[in-house]
Design a protein around this motif. Structure first.
Motif, mmCIF file in Angstrom:
data_model
loop_
_atom_site.group_PDB
_atom_site.id
_atom_site.type_symbol
_atom_site.label_atom_id
_atom_site.label_comp_id
_atom_site.label_asym_id
_atom_site.label_seq_id
_atom_site.Cartn_x
_atom_site.Cartn_y
_atom_site.Cartn_z
ATOM 1 N N VAL A 18 49.053 -37.400 -98.955
ATOM 2 C CA VAL A 18 50.397 -37.788 -98.504
ATOM 3 C C VAL A 18 51.151 -38.486 -99.630
ATOM 4 N N ILE A 19 50.499 -39.423 -100.303
ATOM 5 C CA ILE A 19 51.134 -40.137 -101.412
ATOM 6 C C ILE A 19 51.497 -39.164 -102.529
ATOM 7 N N VAL A 22 54.630 -37.174 -101.448
ATOM 8 C CA VAL A 22 55.825 -38.025 -101.492
ATOM 9 C C VAL A 22 56.233 -38.300 -102.936
ATOM 10 N N MET A 23 55.280 -38.600 -103.795
ATOM 11 C CA MET A 23 55.597 -38.873 -105.193
ATOM 12 C C MET A 23 56.135 -37.628 -105.900
ATOM 13 N N ILE A 25 57.886 -35.231 -104.500
ATOM 14 C CA ILE A 25 59.276 -35.078 -104.036
ATOM 15 C C ILE A 25 60.174 -36.089 -104.732
ATOM 16 N N ARG A 26 59.713 -37.338 -104.819
ATOM 17 C CA ARG A 26 60.504 -38.379 -105.503
ATOM 18 C C ARG A 26 60.699 -38.055 -106.974
#
Length: 180
Positions: A18-19, A22-23, A25-26
């Motif tokens: 998950v991290i 998210v990273m 995408i960021r």
């Protein structure tokens, strides 16, 4: 019959995946300039201060917990100030509109904080034998986040205000001024 469940490694793998997503995408969105509204920078720290104030009024830290929370606010402030300095702020010379771009260093900084928080969560899991109080650890982490959010936004506000004043006065803004 005894069967082993693979929950041990799954409990670590799922948050890591998950991290990572998210990273990713960021990281992709990092190069995009987003509008920076100086008048709205106070909102997140104020909201978080209200949440912490409510939490501390219902379940206040005890004894040394207050000292650790104060130290965490100071440490969070130092970390937040540094993270705020890592944020790129740009200004349109014609419209004087401010823009914000996250830096890769700021993103890696957040990843480091996530690792530290996860380590603290692991410490909470082993709190019994060591004698750590999970509520005290939570209080300290909340105080750290308050200092981080507040100082980051304050640094960005002060830098953005200086840039706007310089642009309105007709001074040229160097690229270095937008980063430091």
């Amino acid at each position: 019959m005894h069967t082993e469940q693979p929950t041990g490694w799954i409990s670590y793998a799922i948050p890591l995946v998950v991290i990572a997503v998210v990273m990713a995408i960021r990281w992709k969105r990092m190069s995009r300039v987003r509008p920076l509204k100086l008048e709205r920078l106070w909102m997140l720290p104020a909201f978080y201060a209200v949440v912490i104030g409510f939490t501390f009024s219902r379940f206040p830290p005890h004894g040394w917990g207050w000292a650790f929370c104060l130290a965490a606010v100071v440490l969070g402030g130092a970390l937040g100030w540094q993270r705020g300095r890592m944020m790129r702020i740009t200004i349109d010379p014609e419209t004087h509109a401010l823009g914000q771009t996250s830096s890769p260093a700021a993103l890696l900084f957040i990843v480091l904080l996530i690792v530290v928080r996860s380590s603290a969560r692991g410490a909470i899991a082993y709190a019994g034998p060591v004698g750590l109080d999970p509520m005290a650890i939570t209080d300290v982490l909340m105080a750290l986040a308050l200092g981080l959010f507040t100082a980051q936004r304050l640094e960005m506000y002060l830098r953005g205000r200086r840039m706007l004043a310089a642009a309105r006065a007709g001074q040229a803004i160097s690229p270095a001024a937008s980063v430091s």
